[in-house]
Design an enzyme around this catalytic site. Structure first.
Site, PDB file in Angstrom:
ATOM      1  N   LYS A 180      74.563  99.022  16.929  1.00  0.00           N
ATOM      2  CA  LYS A 180      74.245  97.935  17.855  1.00  0.00           C
ATOM      3  C   LYS A 180      75.511  97.270  18.381  1.00  0.00           C
ATOM      4  O   LYS A 180      75.579  96.876  19.552  1.00  0.00           O
ATOM      5  CB  LYS A 180      73.353  96.904  17.165  1.00  0.00           C
ATOM      6  CG  LYS A 180      72.920  95.770  18.071  1.00  0.00           C
ATOM      7  CD  LYS A 180      71.777  94.975  17.497  1.00  0.00           C
ATOM      8  CE  LYS A 180      72.175  94.169  16.295  1.00  0.00           C
ATOM      9  NZ  LYS A 180      71.135  93.188  15.915  1.00  0.00           N
ATOM     10  N   ASN A 211      69.533  79.189  14.172  1.00  0.00           N
ATOM     11  CA  ASN A 211      70.830  79.640  13.674  1.00  0.00           C
ATOM     12  C   ASN A 211      71.387  80.694  14.626  1.00  0.00           C
ATOM     13  O   ASN A 211      70.770  81.737  14.839  1.00  0.00           O
ATOM     14  CB  ASN A 211      70.656  80.227  12.269  1.00  0.00           C
ATOM     15  CG  ASN A 211      71.930  80.863  11.745  1.00  0.00           C
ATOM     16  OD1 ASN A 211      73.038  80.452  12.093  1.00  0.00           O
ATOM     17  ND2 ASN A 211      71.764  81.863  10.895  1.00  0.00           N
ATOM     18  N   LYS A 239      94.577 111.344  46.906  1.00  0.00           N
ATOM     19  CA  LYS A 239      94.912 111.369  45.484  1.00  0.00           C
ATOM     20  C   LYS A 239      96.423 111.419  45.306  1.00  0.00           C
ATOM     21  O   LYS A 239      97.099 112.276  45.867  1.00  0.00           O
ATOM     22  CB  LYS A 239      94.244 112.581  44.827  1.00  0.00           C
ATOM     23  CG  LYS A 239      94.310 112.609  43.304  1.00  0.00           C
ATOM     24  CD  LYS A 239      95.559 113.268  42.750  1.00  0.00           C
ATOM     25  CE  LYS A 239      95.584 114.747  43.008  1.00  0.00           C
ATOM     26  NZ  LYS A 239      96.780 115.410  42.370  1.00  0.00           N
ATOM     27  N   HIS A 257      89.315 111.260  59.383  1.00  0.00           N
ATOM     28  CA  HIS A 257      88.042 111.934  59.143  1.00  0.00           C
ATOM     29  C   HIS A 257      88.212 113.164  58.253  1.00  0.00           C
ATOM     30  O   HIS A 257      89.128 113.954  58.443  1.00  0.00           O
ATOM     31  CB  HIS A 257      87.386 112.456  60.445  1.00  0.00           C
ATOM     32  CG  HIS A 257      87.603 111.607  61.643  1.00  0.00           C
ATOM     33  ND1 HIS A 257      86.837 110.518  61.923  1.00  0.00           N
ATOM     34  CD2 HIS A 257      88.520 111.685  62.646  1.00  0.00           C
ATOM     35  CE1 HIS A 257      87.253 109.960  63.047  1.00  0.00           C
ATOM     36  NE2 HIS A 257      88.275 110.649  63.499  1.00  0.00           N
ATOM     37  N   TYR A 307      91.480 115.940  52.981  1.00  0.00           N
ATOM     38  CA  TYR A 307      91.946 115.770  51.605  1.00  0.00           C
ATOM     39  C   TYR A 307      93.466 115.696  51.623  1.00  0.00           C
ATOM     40  O   TYR A 307      94.146 116.620  52.092  1.00  0.00           O
ATOM     41  CB  TYR A 307      91.503 116.930  50.706  1.00  0.00           C
ATOM     42  CG  TYR A 307      92.178 116.868  49.355  1.00  0.00           C
ATOM     43  CD1 TYR A 307      91.826 115.884  48.431  1.00  0.00           C
ATOM     44  CD2 TYR A 307      93.199 117.752  49.014  1.00  0.00           C
ATOM     45  CE1 TYR A 307      92.469 115.800  47.207  1.00  0.00           C
ATOM     46  CE2 TYR A 307      93.843 117.673  47.791  1.00  0.00           C
ATOM     47  CZ  TYR A 307      93.474 116.685  46.892  1.00  0.00           C
ATOM     48  OH  TYR A 307      94.114 116.586  45.691  1.00  0.00           O
TER      49      TYR A 307
END
Length: 466
Positions: free
Chosen positions: A25, A173, A355, A367, A370
């Site tokens: 948890k 509590n 990148k 447009h 890469y």
């Protein structure tokens, strides 16, 4: 200053079965971080702790692996058997003996503020024992706070052990207390497990200490939101909603306009200038710095980046670990990947991926392109469909493009390659060698035309009448 040594002890040995998760948890996520990480950070920000420790049990190895990078100095204490919260604290006796005060908290209370913990510790330093409480409209599932005639806390009754009258009490509590060393070492061994769960409850410590005439201070939260925990997915979602609203209020305080405050997610820290506008469904992660007058349109995701003043990030763009200059225009549907720097006035258009590249001042990649491992100068125009072919199957190679270069559409730049200042690359070219300054380079094949050409025709299909 407390002038006391303080141990911050987090109880994280529980399984959290209602989460129906393979993780403990404590590792369930709120705001992009495990719940326990928020609590540990708040404890540290009090600047009052001498040491921190975590009591672990279920999937403890995963817990340590998740936290060791951000919290390398935490002590780890294993609870050998899951015998309750009292037994969990008892497992840390050796550390408790080395500190004047111990601040104890359950791991699934991520919204506690540092200032609240500071106040609790100062109260415990004065009274010996202070416990954090809250008024809940629906206290179901929480331990109820019982006061004596002096106003001190004399008992905490868990939900499963409470009678009808006690279940009507709204003060609960929270799961955070601070206790001086002497009382912990004296009373922890006296805890018993005569209850519905057959466990040693830490909350029973209150009744033992109060019975001996000691005053226990209660510190009631102004906002019950700080007391929120999570035992299931619905409660986890409620925690996330409160966390998000806190972050929204931080943005408002910085002068940010949110078109719809209910449709933004912030997992980290946002530092924003004046007159920033953020449209719906934007996700901000990590540390994001946004300059004056920036507009971020809907559907964008920004992570660990810096955006210069008066820049516009158009819809559905993704920026990850990059720096964008002033008055730039990004997107829509642009992807800016790590180690990218786009200078002032840069334009990155739709369906462009960048990148590890530097894009010079006022240069445009408008447009369907890469650009990877590249350095592009100022006032360059990169035509649609341009690709830097940076990978040869074994290693990445750089592309260098000088100032005032024009690259025609559908061009492949096969790295390593350099295009010098003022050069022009004809559309459709495949550039495999360096191009000199102020020249036209093109590798376009000669056009061939065949007269009276007829395209092949499909044969007509005849249905079988039989």
């Amino acid at each position: 200053m407390l002038h006391k040594s303080v141990l911050g002890l987090v109880l994280a040995a529980g399984m959290g079965t209602r989460m129906r998760s393979n993780q403990s948890k404590a590792l369930q996520m709120i705001g992009g971080k495990p719940m326990i990480a928020h609590l540990l950070a708040s404890m540290q920000e009090t600047n009052l702790l001498t040491h921190q420790a975590i009591v672990y049990g279920y999937r403890g190895e995963a817990l340590q692996a998740a936290l060791k990078a951000d919290f390398p100095n935490v002590f780890w204490v294993k609870q050998e058997q899951q015998l309750g919260t009292g037994d969990a604290v008892k497992s840390a006796t050796a550390l408790i003996e080395q500190h004047d005060l111990t601040l104890i908290a359950f791991a699934d209370i991520p919204l506690i503020r540092p200032h609240t913990l500071q106040q609790l510790l100062h109260s415990a330093a004065q009274h010996g024992f202070a416990i954090l409480t809250a008024q809940m409209e629906n206290p179901f599932g929480y331990g109820r706070i019982i006061h004596d005639e002096t106003g001190g806390v004399c008992a905490i009754v868990e939900e499963k052990d409470a009678n009808r009258e006690q279940k009507n009490i709204r003060e609960i509590n929270v799961g955070v207390m601070a206790v001086k060393q002497e009382w912990l070492l004296t009373y922890l061994p006296r805890l018993e497990n005569h209850n519905a769960q057959g466990e040693f409850y830490l909350s029973d410590l209150v009744e033992l200490i109060a019975r001996d005439g000691h005053f226990i201070e209660s510190f009631c939260l102004e906002s019950a939101d700080e007391a929120m925990g999570a035992n299931d997915r619905a409660q986890l979602a409620a925690l996330e909603a409160v966390y998000r609203q806190r972050k929204v209020q931080e943005l408002f305080a910085q002068g940010v306009t949110l078109i719809d405050p209910n449709r933004i997610d912030i997992h980290g820290t946002v530092i924003a200038g004046a007159d920033v506008v953020i449209e719906p469904n934007v996700f901000l992660k990590g540390t994001v710095v946004i300059g004056d007058g920036v507009t971020i349109e809907s559907g964008c995701c920004l992570k660990d980046c810096e955006i210069g003043r008066n820049t516009i990030i158009r819809s559905h763009s993704v920026i990850d670990t990059a720096t964008i200059g002033a008055q730039a225009d990004i997107g829509p549907f642009a992807r800016i990947r790590p180690q990218t720097v786009i200078a002032d006035g840069g334009k990155i258009g739709n369906f462009v991926e960048i990148k590890a590249a530097k894009i010079g001042q006022e240069s445009k990649v408008n447009h369907l392109s890469y650009i990877g491992d590249a350095h592009i100068g100022a006032k360059v125009n990169v035509g649609a469909g341009t690709i830097t072919c940076n990978y040869d199957g074994a290693a990445k190679h750089p592309t260098f493009i000088g100032d005032h270069v024009f690259i025609g559409s559908n061009t492949a730049l096969v790295a390593p390659v350099t295009i010098k200042n003022g050069a022009t690359i004809g559309a459709g070219s495949v550039i495999t060698r360096d191009v000199a300054a102020d020249t036209l380079a093109l590798t376009r094949p000669k056009l061939t035309q065949i007269e009276h050409w007829r395209r092949p025709q499909k044969k007509k299909e005849h249905k079988n009448d039989a």
